[in-house]
Design a protein around this motif. Structure first.
Motif, PDB file in Angstrom:
ATOM      1  N   GLN A 127       0.831  -1.199   0.000  1.00 10.09           N
ATOM      2  CA  GLN A 127       0.000   0.000   0.000  1.00 10.09           C
ATOM      3  C   GLN A 127       0.865   1.249   0.000  1.00 10.09           C
ATOM      4  O   GLN A 127       1.914   1.295   0.646  1.00 10.09           O
ATOM      5  N   LEU A 128       0.419   2.245  -0.754  1.00 12.76           N
ATOM      6  CA  LEU A 128       1.014   3.575  -0.711  1.00 12.76           C
ATOM      7  C   LEU A 128       0.350   4.373   0.390  1.00 12.76           C
ATOM      8  O   LEU A 128      -0.879   4.521   0.410  1.00 12.76           O
ATOM      9  N   VAL A 129       1.157   4.873   1.321  1.00  9.99           N
ATOM     10  CA  VAL A 129       0.653   5.660   2.444  1.00  9.99           C
ATOM     11  C   VAL A 129       1.250   7.059   2.340  1.00  9.99           C
ATOM     12  O   VAL A 129       2.470   7.222   2.432  1.00  9.99           O
ATOM     13  N   PRO A 130       0.440   8.092   2.104  1.00  7.02           N
ATOM     14  CA  PRO A 130       0.981   9.448   1.989  1.00  7.02           C
ATOM     15  C   PRO A 130       1.830   9.826   3.194  1.00  7.02           C
ATOM     16  O   PRO A 130       1.485   9.543   4.344  1.00  7.02           O
ATOM     17  N   VAL A 131       2.962  10.449   2.903  1.00  7.92           N
ATOM     18  CA  VAL A 131       3.899  10.871   3.940  1.00  7.92           C
ATOM     19  C   VAL A 131       3.268  11.955   4.804  1.00  7.92           C
ATOM     20  O   VAL A 131       2.540  12.822   4.312  1.00  7.92           O
ATOM     21  N   ARG A 132       3.574  11.898   6.087  1.00  6.87           N
ATOM     22  CA  ARG A 132       3.292  13.000   6.997  1.00  6.87           C
ATOM     23  C   ARG A 132       4.633  13.468   7.537  1.00  6.87           C
ATOM     24  O   ARG A 132       5.409  12.672   8.075  1.00  6.87           O
ATOM     25  N   SER A 133       4.907  14.750   7.395  1.00  6.79           N
ATOM     26  CA  SER A 133       6.265  15.248   7.624  1.00  6.79           C
ATOM     27  C   SER A 133       6.756  14.988   9.037  1.00  6.79           C
ATOM     28  O   SER A 133       7.875  14.505   9.246  1.00  6.79           O
ATOM     29  N   GLY A 134       5.958  15.284  10.042  1.00  7.70           N
ATOM     30  CA  GLY A 134       6.411  15.081  11.396  1.00  7.70           C
ATOM     31  C   GLY A 134       6.618  13.620  11.747  1.00  7.70           C
ATOM     32  O   GLY A 134       7.438  13.279  12.591  1.00  7.70           O
ATOM     33  N   ARG A 135       5.887  12.745  11.108  1.00  6.17           N
ATOM     34  CA  ARG A 135       5.918  11.327  11.410  1.00  6.17           C
ATOM     35  C   ARG A 135       7.010  10.588  10.667  1.00  6.17           C
ATOM     36  O   ARG A 135       7.641   9.678  11.206  1.00  6.17           O
ATOM     37  N   ASP A 136       7.261  10.957   9.422  1.00  8.01           N
ATOM     38  CA  ASP A 136       8.046  10.104   8.531  1.00  8.01           C
ATOM     39  C   ASP A 136       9.404  10.676   8.127  1.00  8.01           C
ATOM     40  O   ASP A 136      10.165  10.003   7.435  1.00  8.01           O
ATOM     41  N   VAL A 137       9.712  11.895   8.531  1.00 11.89           N
ATOM     42  CA  VAL A 137      10.949  12.529   8.075  1.00 11.89           C
ATOM     43  C   VAL A 137      12.175  11.716   8.473  1.00 11.89           C
ATOM     44  O   VAL A 137      13.095  11.516   7.668  1.00 11.89           O
ATOM     45  N   ALA A 138      12.221  11.240   9.704  1.00 12.46           N
ATOM     46  CA  ALA A 138      13.420  10.537  10.181  1.00 12.46           C
ATOM     47  C   ALA A 138      13.696   9.293   9.348  1.00 12.46           C
ATOM     48  O   ALA A 138      14.855   8.996   9.004  1.00 12.46           O
ATOM     49  N   LEU A 139      12.655   8.554   9.005  1.00 14.54           N
ATOM     50  CA  LEU A 139      12.834   7.337   8.209  1.00 14.54           C
ATOM     51  C   LEU A 139      13.321   7.673   6.807  1.00 14.54           C
ATOM     52  O   LEU A 139      14.287   7.077   6.309  1.00 14.54           O
ATOM     53  N   VAL A 140      12.662   8.626   6.138  1.00 15.67           N
ATOM     54  CA  VAL A 140      13.071   9.001   4.783  1.00 15.67           C
ATOM     55  C   VAL A 140      14.476   9.589   4.808  1.00 15.67           C
ATOM     56  O   VAL A 140      15.286   9.325   3.900  1.00 15.67           O
ATOM     57  N   HIS A 141      14.791  10.363   5.836  1.00 15.87           N
ATOM     58  CA  HIS A 141      16.134  10.943   5.967  1.00 15.87           C
ATOM     59  C   HIS A 141      17.189   9.844   6.050  1.00 15.87           C
ATOM     60  O   HIS A 141      18.247   9.940   5.419  1.00 15.87           O
ATOM     61  N   ARG A 142      16.918   8.793   6.807  1.00 13.11           N
ATOM     62  CA  ARG A 142      17.885   7.699   6.913  1.00 13.11           C
ATOM     63  C   ARG A 142      18.110   7.041   5.552  1.00 13.11           C
ATOM     64  O   ARG A 142      19.246   6.755   5.170  1.00 13.11           O
ATOM     65  N   TRP A 143      17.039   6.815   4.822  1.00 13.01           N
ATOM     66  CA  TRP A 143      17.184   6.213   3.491  1.00 13.01           C
ATOM     67  C   TRP A 143      17.958   7.120   2.550  1.00 13.01           C
ATOM     68  O   TRP A 143      18.807   6.658   1.795  1.00 13.01           O
ATOM     69  N   MET A 144      17.679   8.411   2.588  1.00 13.10           N
ATOM     70  CA  MET A 144      18.330   9.346   1.668  1.00 13.10           C
ATOM     71  C   MET A 144      19.824   9.476   1.930  1.00 13.10           C
ATOM     72  O   MET A 144      20.574   9.890   1.048  1.00 13.10           O
ATOM     73  N   ASN A 145      20.274   9.118   3.127  1.00 13.44           N
ATOM     74  CA  ASN A 145      21.691   9.213   3.447  1.00 13.44           C
ATOM     75  C   ASN A 145      22.441   7.914   3.206  1.00 13.44           C
ATOM     76  O   ASN A 145      23.643   7.833   3.476  1.00 13.44           O
ATOM     77  N   GLU A 154      20.341  12.746  -4.402  1.00 15.65           N
ATOM     78  CA  GLU A 154      21.024  13.971  -4.005  1.00 15.65           C
ATOM     79  C   GLU A 154      20.283  14.729  -2.911  1.00 15.65           C
ATOM     80  O   GLU A 154      20.160  15.955  -2.943  1.00 15.65           O
ATOM     81  N   LEU A 155      19.768  13.989  -1.929  1.00 12.26           N
ATOM     82  CA  LEU A 155      19.079  14.591  -0.796  1.00 12.26           C
ATOM     83  C   LEU A 155      19.734  14.182   0.522  1.00 12.26           C
ATOM     84  O   LEU A 155      19.101  14.230   1.582  1.00 12.26           O
ATOM     85  N   ALA A 156      20.999  13.780   0.456  1.00 12.64           N
ATOM     86  CA  ALA A 156      21.731  13.468   1.675  1.00 12.64           C
ATOM     87  C   ALA A 156      22.048  14.753   2.422  1.00 12.64           C
ATOM     88  O   ALA A 156      22.068  15.841   1.851  1.00 12.64           O
ATOM     89  N   GLY A 157      22.309  14.613   3.716  1.00  7.97           N
ATOM     90  CA  GLY A 157      22.636  15.772   4.528  1.00  7.97           C
ATOM     91  C   GLY A 157      21.798  15.792   5.783  1.00  7.97           C
ATOM     92  O   GLY A 157      21.251  14.767   6.214  1.00  7.97           O
ATOM     93  N   PRO A 158      21.654  16.950   6.398  1.00 12.44           N
ATOM     94  CA  PRO A 158      20.854  17.041   7.625  1.00 12.44           C
ATOM     95  C   PRO A 158      19.380  16.772   7.349  1.00 12.44           C
ATOM     96  O   PRO A 158      18.903  16.836   6.204  1.00 12.44           O
ATOM     97  N   GLU A 159      18.666  16.491   8.411  1.00 14.21           N
ATOM     98  CA  GLU A 159      17.251  16.139   8.292  1.00 14.21           C
ATOM     99  C   GLU A 159      16.437  17.249   7.648  1.00 14.21           C
ATOM    100  O   GLU A 159      15.418  16.993   6.987  1.00 14.21           O
ATOM    101  N   THR A 160      16.875  18.478   7.803  1.00 12.50           N
ATOM    102  CA  THR A 160      16.127  19.594   7.231  1.00 12.50           C
ATOM    103  C   THR A 160      16.078  19.538   5.710  1.00 12.50           C
ATOM    104  O   THR A 160      15.134  20.047   5.098  1.00 12.50           O
ATOM    105  N   VAL A 161      17.087  18.909   5.079  1.00 12.76           N
ATOM    106  CA  VAL A 161      17.084  18.795   3.614  1.00 12.76           C
ATOM    107  C   VAL A 161      15.891  17.966   3.162  1.00 12.76           C
ATOM    108  O   VAL A 161      15.142  18.338   2.246  1.00 12.76           O
ATOM    109  N   VAL A 162      15.702  16.830   3.808  1.00 15.22           N
ATOM    110  CA  VAL A 162      14.572  15.958   3.465  1.00 15.22           C
ATOM    111  C   VAL A 162      13.252  16.602   3.865  1.00 15.22           C
ATOM    112  O   VAL A 162      12.272  16.555   3.125  1.00 15.22           O
ATOM    113  N   GLU A 163      13.238  17.225   5.042  1.00 18.23           N
ATOM    114  CA  GLU A 163      12.010  17.865   5.500  1.00 18.23           C
ATOM    115  C   GLU A 163      11.559  18.946   4.526  1.00 18.23           C
ATOM    116  O   GLU A 163      10.360  19.043   4.193  1.00 18.23           O
TER     117      GLU A 163
END
Length: 296
Positions: A127-145, A154-163
């Motif tokens: 299932q596709l579950v729409p992202v919620r920024s406060g909930r999912d940023v940390a997970l997506v940030h880990r993947w992007m790094n 090209e979205l590696a870096g601090p969490e604010t980049v992904v956010e």
């Protein structure tokens, strides 16, 4: 361009790269070389007129009854429900983190991605579950790094980049919807479903109204290189075609150098259409046609 490998890697259909100078992002600006883009007109900066938004809303409103036979948030007829989804991301449209509210479904430009519901695949229930920024940023940030992901996204870096990257989509007009891909209750991939005909990509190929684009990365190393990307690409493309009656084609533009990614699209029912020069990369234009979906 026959497939050479059913595997997929984290860099499938690289996502937009944030421009630190302008705060913009471009779905078409992809590739691992940080070359300056000459295309300053960003996907989310291309504002629609009120008349055009109203036209799209009326078009989707005419098809509101197309999902008869499904639950309110898209659980397919015959799909397991209740207990299977009670504590997972696929809980019949309920927030998996415990909120009583449904997933957001106001993204009318994409026929309510949040309500498409689960799909059975050979790999499990997805299932596709729409992202919620406060909930999912940390997970997506880990993947992007992850270096394999960062090379193409090209979205590696601090969490604010992904956010910031997610927020530009979440605060937009619904033409691009970031989602977690949840397989048997476990988030394992990141997706962006977007209106390719309203994207700068449309300037680089003969776009048709309602063309829908996909970006994908597989989050965990253990999930890469075993054909899972192909399985999920086929499932998501079929959902797009099932849930978006006006859409005749699903498109993607992976970097030509990303052989596993191109191969995954080919194995997932897409055909190679052309090589296209995009800002920052030379891409393989991949298309899954409604008319050919039962043949590929």
């Amino acid at each position: 361009m026959p497939p050479t490998d059913e595997s997929t890697d984290a860099g499938i259909a690289r996502a937009p790269r944030a421009d630190p100078g302008s705060g913009s992002t471009d779905h078409a600006a992809t590739g691992s070389d940080p070359r300056p883009s000459t295309d300053c007109e960003d996907t989310l900066d291309l504002r629609l007129t009120d008349e055009l938004i109203a036209l799209f809303a009326a078009d989707t409103g005419d098809r509101d009854g197309a999902g008869e036979g499904t639950a309110a948030y898209g659980t397919p007829d015959g799909a397991p429900g209740g207990d299977l989804y009670s504590s997972s991301y696929g809980s019949s449209g309920r927030d998996p983190y415990g909120s009583p509210g449904p997933f957001p479904v106001e993204d009318d430009l994409l026929d309510q991605v949040g309500g498409w519901g689960p799909a059975k695949t050979p790999a499990g229930v997805f299932q596709l579950v729409p992202v919620r920024s406060g909930r999912d940023v940390a997970l997506v940030h880990r993947w992007m790094n992850d270096p394999a992901v960062a090379e193409f996204w090209e979205l590696a870096g601090p969490e604010t980049v992904v956010e910031d990257h997610l927020r530009r989509q979440l605060d937009g007009d619904g033409r691009s919807v970031p989602c977690l891909g949840v397989l048997d209750g476990t988030p394992m991939s990141y997706w962006e479903i977007y209106r390719a005909d309203l994207d700068p990509l449309a300037r680089h190929y003969p776009a048709r109204p309602h063309d829908t684009g996909v970006h994908l990365l597989i989050g965990g190393i253990a999930d890469r290189g075993r054909g899972l990307g192909s399985t999920l690409l086929r499932a998501v493309a079929d959902q797009v075609l099932d849930r978006r009656p006006a859409c005749a084609r699903v498109v993607a533009e992976p970097d030509l150098r990303n052989t596993p990614s191109v191969s995954a699209f080919l194995s997932g029912g897409f055909r190679f259409s052309a090589e296209v020069d995009l800002p920052g990369k030379r891409a393989a234009l991949m298309i899954r046609d409604r008319a050919l979906r039962d043949l590929l």
